[in-house]
Design a protein around this motif. Structure first.
Motif, PDB file in Angstrom:
ATOM      1  N   TRP A   1      -1.599   1.949 -18.869  1.00 26.47           N
ATOM      2  CA  TRP A   1      -0.309   1.825 -18.191  1.00 26.47           C
ATOM      3  C   TRP A   1      -0.489   1.378 -16.744  1.00 26.47           C
ATOM      4  O   TRP A   1       0.264   0.533 -16.234  1.00 26.47           O
ATOM      5  N   TYR A   2      -1.496   1.947 -16.083  1.00 25.99           N
ATOM      6  CA  TYR A   2      -1.718   1.665 -14.659  1.00 25.99           C
ATOM      7  C   TYR A   2      -2.034   0.191 -14.416  1.00 25.99           C
ATOM      8  O   TYR A   2      -1.401  -0.469 -13.587  1.00 25.99           O
ATOM      9  N   THR A   3      -2.996  -0.337 -15.163  1.00 25.60           N
ATOM     10  CA  THR A   3      -3.385  -1.729 -14.947  1.00 25.60           C
ATOM     11  C   THR A   3      -2.328  -2.700 -15.473  1.00 25.60           C
ATOM     12  O   THR A   3      -2.236  -3.833 -14.998  1.00 25.60           O
ATOM     13  N   SER A   4      -1.514  -2.249 -16.443  1.00 28.22           N
ATOM     14  CA  SER A   4      -0.447  -3.115 -16.960  1.00 28.22           C
ATOM     15  C   SER A   4       0.669  -3.311 -15.941  1.00 28.22           C
ATOM     16  O   SER A   4       1.499  -4.214 -16.098  1.00 28.22           O
ATOM     17  N   CYS A   5       0.698  -2.466 -14.916  1.00 23.90           N
ATOM     18  CA  CYS A   5       1.672  -2.666 -13.833  1.00 23.90           C
ATOM     19  C   CYS A   5       1.323  -3.869 -12.969  1.00 23.90           C
ATOM     20  O   CYS A   5       2.187  -4.431 -12.299  1.00 23.90           O
TER      21      CYS A   5
ATOM     22  N   LYS B   1       1.187  -9.545 -14.240  1.00 17.06           N
ATOM     23  CA  LYS B   1       1.855 -10.293 -13.179  1.00 17.06           C
ATOM     24  C   LYS B   1       0.865 -11.158 -12.421  1.00 17.06           C
ATOM     25  O   LYS B   1       1.148 -12.313 -12.092  1.00 17.06           O
ATOM     26  N   LEU B   2      -0.334 -10.605 -12.150  1.00 18.78           N
ATOM     27  CA  LEU B   2      -1.372 -11.370 -11.454  1.00 18.78           C
ATOM     28  C   LEU B   2      -1.773 -12.602 -12.262  1.00 18.78           C
ATOM     29  O   LEU B   2      -1.890 -13.713 -11.713  1.00 18.78           O
TER      30      LEU B   2
ATOM     31  N   ILE C   1       5.883  -1.074  -7.104  1.00 15.84           N
ATOM     32  CA  ILE C   1       5.350  -0.069  -6.179  1.00 15.84           C
ATOM     33  C   ILE C   1       5.521   1.332  -6.765  1.00 15.84           C
ATOM     34  O   ILE C   1       4.598   2.160  -6.758  1.00 15.84           O
ATOM     35  N   LEU C   2       6.708   1.595  -7.287  1.00 14.37           N
ATOM     36  CA  LEU C   2       6.998   2.908  -7.859  1.00 14.37           C
ATOM     37  C   LEU C   2       6.060   3.209  -9.034  1.00 14.37           C
ATOM     38  O   LEU C   2       5.461   4.293  -9.106  1.00 14.37           O
TER      39      LEU C   2
ATOM     40  N   TYR D   1      -0.556  -8.232  -5.436  1.00 16.08           N
ATOM     41  CA  TYR D   1       0.372  -7.319  -6.112  1.00 16.08           C
ATOM     42  C   TYR D   1       1.248  -6.640  -5.066  1.00 16.08           C
ATOM     43  O   TYR D   1       1.069  -6.825  -3.859  1.00 16.08           O
ATOM     44  N   CYS D   2       2.195  -5.860  -5.526  1.00 18.00           N
ATOM     45  CA  CYS D   2       3.193  -5.268  -4.634  1.00 18.00           C
ATOM     46  C   CYS D   2       2.631  -4.017  -3.971  1.00 18.00           C
ATOM     47  O   CYS D   2       2.764  -2.907  -4.499  1.00 18.00           O
TER      48      CYS D   2
END
Length: 335
Positions: A95-99, A103-104, A123-124, A200-201
């Motif tokens: 989940w963490y890296t899929s944030c 997008k990258l 960010i959230l 990334y954000c």
């Protein structure tokens, strides 16, 4: 199962619920509709290389962590606290890296823009899953400390109810941290510059384009993220000091086995915590090296976690071999 369902829902629902709740306030605080992410490089050849490399990394993260997660969940190892926590670490890594990574990868082949709402949402989610992972790593260190220092009472102390409570607490701490960070940055007005020098954000680059003095905001962010990273890192170091002190009374074989198990966790902690502490436990400013350090805790560490925990762990390798070989055998028999 309840915790797993919470993870799946939180990836998609939690950020959107919070964003929707803050929309009226957010809309009144800015005059821009999107941000431009400058990315890692503007050179086209470098972008092509990065596209291939990060696509491979993301696939490796998904495959590796899914293998570990499924193998633990479908084997006897799931009843052991250490592997119970490891299964949650693997799912959190996904989940963490899929944030960030999808997008990258997409930005390397198209215009690097992101809407204001999606920027805040990333960010959230990043802080939610990132801090959750930090606390899971801390819980895993405490688990090893109990296993080595109190072996006869280990299964009583680390029973399933207590393990589940620790995991739920890790997710609750992640939610509390991300909400506190989010509530701070939504107060910032944005009225002109919208180029973010990152891939990334992140929060610190965002402070540079805000149309107000962000010194107090930066201090609050450092106090929040930096102190969380520092305190958990001190807990980790403290637990391993206790482990090393306790191992003095163990046999050579006992020390070797204990250090082998702890060595995997220490490697993961260094990969994740080292760059994180550099990024957040400092004055609220940006450096050119930030992007390189961010790669370690957003992509490199989640990619190497499955390798570190499987290649150095005979029980994990046996579980992988037994589960997947048995599954292949059953499939062949059915065919």
């Amino acid at each position: 199962m309840t915790v797993l369902l919470l993870q799946m829902l939180s990836m998609f629902i939690f950020p959107q619920i919070i964003i929707c709740a803050f929309i009226p306030y957010m809309e009144s605080q800015r005059n821009i509709s999107e941000f431009i992410l400058l990315g890692l490089s503007s050179d086209q050849k470098v972008q092509i290389f990065c596209f291939i490399f990060f696509l491979f990394c993301y696939l490796a993260i998904l495959v590796g962590n899914l293998l570990v997660f499924i193998s633990i969940r479908c084997s006897y190892l799931f009843n052991q606290p250490m592997y119970y926590f490891l299964s949650h670490l693997s799912s959190t890594d996904i989940w963490y890296t899929s944030c960030v990574t999808p997008k990258l990868i997409g930005d390397l082949v198209q215009r690097k823009s992101i809407s204001y709402r999606n920027y805040m949402s990333q960010i959230l989610a990043m802080h939610f899953f990132g801090i959750t992972e930090v606390f899971i790593l801390t819980v895993m260190a405490l688990d090893r400390c109990v296993a080595i220092c109190r072996p006869l009472h280990y299964m009583i102390i680390m029973n399933r109810a207590r393990c589940s409570l620790l995991i739920v607490s890790a997710w609750a701490c992640g939610a509390a941290h991300s909400l506190s960070q989010f509530s701070v940055i939504t107060r910032l007005p944005f009225c002109g510059p919208n180029e973010i020098d990152h891939y990334y954000c992140d929060i610190f680059p965002l402070l540079k384009v805000a149309c107000t003095n962000t010194y107090v905001t930066g201090v609050l962010i450092v106090a929040n993220s930096g102190m969380v990273a520092l305190v958990t890192f001190v807990l980790l170091v403290g637990s391993y000091i206790i482990i090393l002190f306790t191992l003095r009374n163990h046999s050579a074989e006992g020390r070797r086995k204990a250090l082998s198990t702890c060595g995997s966790h220490i490697t993961v902690v260094i990969l994740f915590f080292g760059p994180s502490i550099f990024a957040y436990l400092r004055p609220p400013t940006t450096f050119p090296e930030d992007k390189i350090f961010a790669l370690f805790y957003t992509i490199i560490a989640p990619m190497f976690n499955p390798l570190i925990y499987t290649l150095r762990n005979s029980e994990m390798k046996n579980a992988l071999r037994k589960f997947w070989c048995q599954k292949t055998f059953l499939d062949e028999r059915q065919n």
